[in-house]
Design a protein around this motif. Structure first.
Motif, PDB file in Angstrom:
ATOM      1  N   ILE B  89       0.846  -1.196   0.000  1.00 34.87           N
ATOM      2  CA  ILE B  89       0.000   0.000   0.000  1.00 34.87           C
ATOM      3  C   ILE B  89       0.883   1.249   0.000  1.00 34.87           C
ATOM      4  O   ILE B  89       0.626   2.217  -0.720  1.00 34.87           O
ATOM      5  CB  ILE B  89      -0.970  -0.015   1.204  1.00 34.87           C
ATOM      6  CG1 ILE B  89      -1.971  -1.172   1.045  1.00 34.87           C
ATOM      7  CG2 ILE B  89      -1.695   1.316   1.329  1.00 34.87           C
ATOM      8  CD1 ILE B  89      -2.892  -1.385   2.249  1.00 34.87           C
ATOM      9  N   ALA B  93       0.931   4.143  -2.867  1.00 34.12           N
ATOM     10  CA  ALA B  93       0.836   5.574  -2.573  1.00 34.12           C
ATOM     11  C   ALA B  93       2.053   6.310  -3.134  1.00 34.12           C
ATOM     12  O   ALA B  93       1.925   7.367  -3.748  1.00 34.12           O
ATOM     13  CB  ALA B  93       0.724   5.794  -1.067  1.00 34.12           C
ATOM     14  N   LEU B 135      -4.696   7.276   2.518  1.00 32.26           N
ATOM     15  CA  LEU B 135      -5.624   6.564   1.651  1.00 32.26           C
ATOM     16  C   LEU B 135      -6.947   7.301   1.748  1.00 32.26           C
ATOM     17  O   LEU B 135      -7.239   7.903   2.774  1.00 32.26           O
ATOM     18  CB  LEU B 135      -5.860   5.136   2.136  1.00 32.26           C
ATOM     19  CG  LEU B 135      -4.650   4.257   2.403  1.00 32.26           C
ATOM     20  CD1 LEU B 135      -5.124   2.909   2.945  1.00 32.26           C
ATOM     21  CD2 LEU B 135      -3.884   4.064   1.113  1.00 32.26           C
ATOM     22  N   ALA B 157     -10.148   6.922  -6.434  1.00 33.50           N
ATOM     23  CA  ALA B 157      -8.769   6.437  -6.563  1.00 33.50           C
ATOM     24  C   ALA B 157      -8.203   6.848  -7.919  1.00 33.50           C
ATOM     25  O   ALA B 157      -7.084   7.359  -8.019  1.00 33.50           O
ATOM     26  CB  ALA B 157      -8.732   4.923  -6.394  1.00 33.50           C
ATOM     27  N   PRO B 163      -4.440   5.113  -3.695  1.00 34.37           N
ATOM     28  CA  PRO B 163      -5.234   3.961  -3.274  1.00 34.37           C
ATOM     29  C   PRO B 163      -6.391   4.376  -2.377  1.00 34.37           C
ATOM     30  O   PRO B 163      -6.283   5.363  -1.644  1.00 34.37           O
ATOM     31  CB  PRO B 163      -4.241   3.087  -2.487  1.00 34.37           C
ATOM     32  CG  PRO B 163      -2.954   3.813  -2.438  1.00 34.37           C
ATOM     33  CD  PRO B 163      -3.088   5.125  -3.121  1.00 34.37           C
ATOM     34  N   MET B 165      -9.458   2.822   0.365  1.00 36.85           N
ATOM     35  CA  MET B 165      -9.793   1.666   1.200  1.00 36.85           C
ATOM     36  C   MET B 165     -11.252   1.718   1.612  1.00 36.85           C
ATOM     37  O   MET B 165     -11.782   2.779   1.941  1.00 36.85           O
ATOM     38  CB  MET B 165      -8.913   1.634   2.456  1.00 36.85           C
ATOM     39  CG  MET B 165      -9.253   0.471   3.379  1.00 36.85           C
ATOM     40  SD  MET B 165      -8.116   0.335   4.758  1.00 36.85           S
ATOM     41  CE  MET B 165      -6.799  -0.588   3.994  1.00 36.85           C
TER      42      MET B 165
END
Ligand code: TPP
Ligand code: SF4
Ligand code: MG
Lengths: 250, 353
Positions: B89, B93, B135, B157, B163, B165
């Motif tokens: 992740i 990013a 995120l 996104a 990203p 979530m």
């Protein structure tokens, strides 16, 4: 004047940062020549590892992705599944492929992912300054094995070609070296075949290239090439470990 | 449009497909495995990819690969698995790659349990991996929102190249409710000229990368990213306010805790206590303005959480410690009851002004 020597189109003009006498440069060139020869530059995506070759994304003229340490085969899996008609290759060191990324390597191989893996075995962690690698030889002195690799406490080197050829799935596995002209020419043939296999949709092809790291081996470039011949190759025998298509053809 | 009865996890999966996601990578873990099972059935039928990865680490890196190619892609897991995904992740990013990560939370730390929890709030909203990043975190509170927020997450996104979530919990994942599914091909799409799909010998090579060895360059990259984050904060904060206009007591809760809290607020109103609810629908960006506005009039805040109190920090920051903020919680897979929340409301009402 006739042109007798040209930089492959698959390499950019960026100056390579590798140490004098490092064989990463030769291997880059062989990969680039294979891409040129096969005419696949425009549809190839390469994946750089974490290791001395991390900047490969600047050197190869195809589209490039920089992966986390060891994760290149998983990233390659994603790219190939997203674009089955593209040619996807990873370029990885021994720490990257055989230590932190071992799970990614074995599982990409056992899925027979249709990708090409160039595995540079220099028996050391080059980028971080010469620590013991999973492929460091028994007795080899490194920064983290200052008394020599003691197989009783840290175990034996991992022979990647032998290990992967225990799997049913992979298409092609070969170990080559780049320490002399004969070996370089052979390495070129093998690398090209590994790309051709992907073009033909045959599946996972891995070429292990026994390489040198004069800087962290503490040797002159020539001495390092000699050590490849005298110590590395006897431990890591060159040759084809798996050629599924050839076997099936028989 | 007709409603169908669906489990929350399945609603996420179907909505993702309708948002154009054709690549799913995951590793089994309770309580979200229905997402993988659904994808395993559907993806082969529609020319998509379902792949059970060798680990969550591999799954997130496969996501990284597909996203590099410019396609919509997702993975899902539950708390221990999401911890493993943090490296990937952070790389997503750092490389400005869009993707959807679903966390159907369970109790922790460690192996914890398999019952619902909200104890990954910090991890989700404060950047669970290394480096400065955020995120977009969406917190659904119904099966309908499981579907709607999935589409929204893909859109945002792509729009902001980061990203996103979906932070759900075991109850939301397992719960069955009627849902209106999004139409096929839902969600705005965006051009992705940065994607690595082969140069076709027509352009310079694209590079997907998070490495910048020159500190000045890395600084610029971080600053640029935070400019984008400011835009997200300005444009994309989502919040539901329930009976807050005249509220003396403001409950703040998301997901399953918000549903419980609504029941408690209704009960409090019947007893003549003016309680209201602020429900963050995005946890990052956090609806700080709504909290700050409420702080001008309410007596205090009650943070209802399935954790030892994580969101409570953001509430305190948002209201600048002007009013008391108390925690009403259960942990370990337990859910606060409406009675427990009502009691917290009554306690605050009985307190001094
Ligand atoms: C997760 C993580 N752990 C450790 C490192 C530090 N690191 C960078 S390169 C490297 C070793 C690379 O060795 P190898 O793969 O053999 O490549 P070489 O440099 O020898 O070509 C390590 C450990 C890192 N970047 N990321
Ligand atoms: S440290 Fe070793 S592997 Fe790395 S560039 Fe120098 S010689 Fe090559
Ligand atoms: Mg190495």
């Amino acid at each position: 004047m006739a042109v007798v020597f040209q930089k492959p189109k698959a390499l950019t003009d960026a100056p390579l940062h590798y140490c004098p006498g490092c064989t990463h440069g030769i291997i880059h060139r062989l990969v680039a020549e294979a891409i040129d020869d096969l005419g696949i530059l425009g549809k190839t995506v390469g994946i750089a590892p974490v290791g001395c070759a991390v900047m490969a994304y600047d050197y190869f003229a195809c589209d490039m992705v920089e992966a986390a340490h060891g994760r290149a085969p998983a990233v390659a899996t994603g790219l190939k599944r997203a674009m089955p008609d593209r040619i996807i290759f990873t370029y990885q060191g021994d720490g990257d492929l055989a230590s932190i990324g071992m799970a990614e390597t074995v599982h990409a191989a056992t899925r027979n992912e249709n990708i090409t893996v160039i595995f540079v075995n220099n028996a050391i962690y080059g980028m971080t300054g010469g620590q013991m690698a999973p492929t460091s030889l028994p007795g080899q002195v490194t920064q983290t094995s200052p008394y020599g690799r003691d197989v009783k406490t840290v175990g034996y080197p991992i022979k990647v070609c032998e290990l992967l050829s225990a799997l049913d799935a992979p298409e092609y596995i070969e170990r080559v070296a780049v320490n002399n002209v004969k070996n370089v020419l052979n390495a070129k043939r093998a690398i090209k075949k590994a790309f051709q296999n992907q073009i033909d949709g045959k599946g996972f092809s891995l070429i292990e290239v026994v390489s040198s790291c004069p800087t962290n081996w503490g040797m002159t470039p020539q001495k390092a090439l000699d050590w490849v011949e005298s110590d590395m190759i006897p431990y890591y025998p060159l040759g084809v470990y798996r050629d599924k298509s050839a076997k099936e053809a028989k | 449009m007709s409603k169908v009865l669906m489990k929350g996890n399945e609603a996420i999966a179907e909505a993702a497909i309708r948002a154009g996601c054709r690549h799913y990578f995951g590793y089994p873990i309770t309580p979200q495995t229905e997402i993988a099972a659904y994808m395993a059935k559907r993806m082969p039928k529609i020319g998509g990819t379902f792949l059970q990865a060798e680990s969550e680490i591999s799954a997130i890196n496969m996501v990284y690969g597909v996203s590099s190619a410019g396609l919509r892609v997702m993975t899902s897991s539950s708390s221990p698995g999401v911890s493993l995904k943090q490296e990937g992740i952070s790389y997503l990013a750092g490389s400005d790659l869009p993707a959807l990560i679903v966390n159907v939370q369970r109790g922790g730390p460690g192996l914890g349990g398999i019952q619902p929890s909200q104890s990954d709030y910090y991890q989700a909203t404060k950047g669970g991996g290394h480096g400065d990043y955020h995120l977009i975190v969406l917190a659904p509170a119904s099966v309908q929102e499981m579907a709607d927020f999935t589409v929204k997450a893909f859109e945002l996104a792509d729009k902001y190249r980061m990203p996103a979530m979906l932070l759900a919990d075991g109850t939301m994942g397992q719960m069955m409710e009627p849902v209106v599914l999004p139409a096929e091909n839902s969600g705005k799409t965006y051009e992705k000229p940065w994607a690595v799909r082969g140069t076709e010998n027509k352009r310079e090579h694209n590079i997907i990368n998070s490495l910048y060895l020159v500190p000045e360059q890395l600084e610029v990259k971080n600053l640029e990213r935070y400019e984008r984050y400011k835009e997200v904060e300005k444009n994309e904060t989502l919040v539901e306010e329930y009976l807050t206009d005249d509220a003396d007591i403001c409950v703040v809760a998301f997901g399953i805790a918000a549903r419980v809290s609504k029941n408690a607020i209704n009960a409090a109103r019947e007893k003549g206590i003016k309680a209201g609810l602020i429900r963050p629908m995005t946890l990052w960006p956090f609806p700080s303005e709504a909290i700050a506005r409420a702080a001008e009039r309410v007596k205090g805040f009650i943070s209802v959480e399935l954790s030892m109190g994580q969101m409570i920090d953001d509430i305190r920051l948002a209201e600048s410690c002007k009013k008391p903020v108390v925690l009403c919680n259960r942990v370990g897979g337990m859910i606060p009851s409406p009675e427990q929340v009502l009691k917290a409301i009554e306690d605050m009402e009985g307190g001094e002004r």
